[in-house]
Design a protein around this motif. Sequence first.
Motif, short mmCIF file in Angstrom:
data_model
loop_
_atom_site.label_atom_id
_atom_site.label_comp_id
_atom_site.label_asym_id
_atom_site.label_seq_id
_atom_site.Cartn_x
_atom_site.Cartn_y
_atom_site.Cartn_z
N ILE A 242 41.31 22.30 90.92
CA ILE A 242 40.26 21.61 91.70
C ILE A 242 39.64 22.56 92.71
CG2 ILE A 242 39.85 19.79 93.40
CD1 ILE A 242 41.84 18.07 91.93
N SER A 243 40.45 23.40 93.33
CA SER A 243 39.96 24.34 94.34
C SER A 243 38.95 25.32 93.75
CB SER A 243 41.14 25.12 94.95
OG SER A 243 42.04 24.25 95.58
N VAL A 244 39.13 25.67 92.50
CA VAL A 244 38.19 26.59 91.84
C VAL A 244 36.99 25.83 91.29
CG1 VAL A 244 37.90 28.14 89.88
CG2 VAL A 244 39.96 28.29 91.28
N ALA A 245 37.22 24.66 90.71
CA ALA A 245 36.15 23.94 90.03
C ALA A 245 35.13 23.33 90.99
CB ALA A 245 36.74 22.84 89.14
N ILE A 246 35.58 22.77 92.12
CA ILE A 246 34.68 22.06 93.02
C ILE A 246 33.56 22.95 93.56
CG2 ILE A 246 34.53 20.98 95.30
CD1 ILE A 246 37.02 19.44 94.70
N PRO A 247 33.84 24.15 94.09
CA PRO A 247 32.74 25.00 94.57
C PRO A 247 31.74 25.34 93.47
CG PRO A 247 34.82 25.79 95.42
CD PRO A 247 35.16 24.76 94.40
N MET A 248 32.22 25.57 92.25
CA MET A 248 31.32 25.87 91.14
C MET A 248 30.43 24.68 90.81
SD MET A 248 33.70 28.11 88.55
CE MET A 248 34.22 29.79 88.98
N LEU A 249 31.02 23.49 90.82
CA LEU A 249 30.23 22.28 90.56
C LEU A 249 29.20 22.04 91.66
CD1 LEU A 249 33.06 19.89 89.30
CD2 LEU A 249 31.26 20.95 87.92
N LEU A 250 29.57 22.33 92.90
CA LEU A 250 28.62 22.18 94.01
C LEU A 250 27.45 23.15 93.87
CD1 LEU A 250 31.04 21.73 97.05
CD2 LEU A 250 29.65 19.98 95.92
N ILE A 251 27.74 24.36 93.40
CA ILE A 251 26.68 25.34 93.17
C ILE A 251 25.72 24.83 92.09
CG2 ILE A 251 26.19 27.63 92.23
CD1 ILE A 251 27.08 27.78 95.07
N TYR A 252 26.27 24.24 91.05
CA TYR A 252 25.43 23.70 89.98
C TYR A 252 24.57 22.55 90.48
CZ TYR A 252 24.01 22.09 85.36
OH TYR A 252 23.27 21.73 84.26
N GLU A 253 25.16 21.66 91.27
CA GLU A 253 24.41 20.53 91.82
C GLU A 253 23.32 21.02 92.77
OE1 GLU A 253 24.55 17.37 90.98
OE2 GLU A 253 26.10 17.82 89.49
N ALA A 254 23.62 22.05 93.55
CA ALA A 254 22.61 22.64 94.44
C ALA A 254 21.45 23.21 93.63
CB ALA A 254 23.24 23.72 95.30
N SER A 255 21.75 23.77 92.47
CA SER A 255 20.70 24.31 91.61
C SER A 255 19.77 23.21 91.11
CB SER A 255 21.33 25.04 90.42
OG SER A 255 22.15 26.10 90.87
N ILE A 256 20.34 22.05 90.79
CA ILE A 256 19.52 20.91 90.36
C ILE A 256 18.60 20.47 91.50
CG2 ILE A 256 19.56 18.49 89.61
CD1 ILE A 256 22.21 19.06 88.23
N PHE A 257 19.15 20.39 92.70
CA PHE A 257 18.36 20.00 93.87
C PHE A 257 17.22 20.98 94.11
CE2 PHE A 257 17.55 20.51 98.42
CZ PHE A 257 17.14 19.22 98.76
N ILE A 258 17.50 22.26 94.01
CA ILE A 258 16.47 23.28 94.24
C ILE A 258 15.39 23.20 93.17
CG2 ILE A 258 16.06 25.78 94.15
CD1 ILE A 258 18.74 26.10 95.60
N SER A 259 15.79 23.00 91.92
CA SER A 259 14.80 22.87 90.85
C SER A 259 13.89 21.67 91.09
CB SER A 259 15.52 22.74 89.50
OG SER A 259 14.59 22.61 88.45
N ALA A 260 14.47 20.55 91.51
CA ALA A 260 13.69 19.35 91.79
C ALA A 260 12.75 19.58 92.97
CB ALA A 260 14.61 18.17 92.07
N PHE A 261 13.22 20.32 93.97
CA PHE A 261 12.40 20.63 95.14
C PHE A 261 11.19 21.47 94.76
CE2 PHE A 261 11.37 23.66 98.54
CZ PHE A 261 10.98 22.78 99.55
#
Length: 274
Positions: A242-261
Amino acid sequence: MAKKLKNEMSFLDHLEELRWLLVRSTLAIIVMSTLVYFVSDYIFDTIIFGPTHPDFITYRFFCNVSNYLNFAENICITELPFTIQNTSMEGQVNVFVWTCITAGFILSFPFILWELWKFISPALYQNEKKNAKLFISVASILFFLGVLFGYFVIVPMSINFVATFRVSDIVKNEFNLESYIGMIKTAVIASGLFFELPIIIYFLTKLGLVTPAFLRSSRKYAIVILLILAAIVTPPDVISQISVAIPMLLIYEASIFISAFVIKKEKKNEQLSQ
């Protein structure tokens, strides 16, 4: 003779600009690598071989977490049963040189980004060119965060896993120096570049190659891939994965937000221009 504007330059002129970008970036790496040479003892003894000690900060952190959560079997590390050896005559020399170069690349990354920005900025709008400092700052911060994530999370988890995994008690773990250093370099650089995903998505969205809808529809595949990667580089316990996966998933979600912006901003600009 007046210097040509970049938007009026020929293909060969652009290649010449790219050549000088690579030359200046290489010189920056060489300069920083030379500076690293003077602190190489600290680099190797404290940083490179730090995760080989059971009292490394990451191991202590997860031990404290497991104790706090009252796990039946905590994940405290008391020993790492392996040794590191050099098996080739030039092995330590090669490791020393390439470690200095790798550290030089990491330290000179903001300058390389600046050179890259100067190369691509002629293709941007005037208001976008003003964001140079923001681009360099954000991209550099993301890269260094990725490097730290790779070093403090992925590297120690990987070392712990390979050090404690055995096919038989007869086999002893004696890792090759080049293999050990290579694992650290790969984890650190790969993590640093992965954390650049939001910046990459920003430019791909600007070029019309990626959309928020595509990223959202690919989310389930991305989650599976990231969880598999987390399981590969970590020991078989939930906290580590979980410690490794969560930051990577947050980076992916941030990428979606930036693309939408980006899409939203472009639509707004189109409406204003009509």
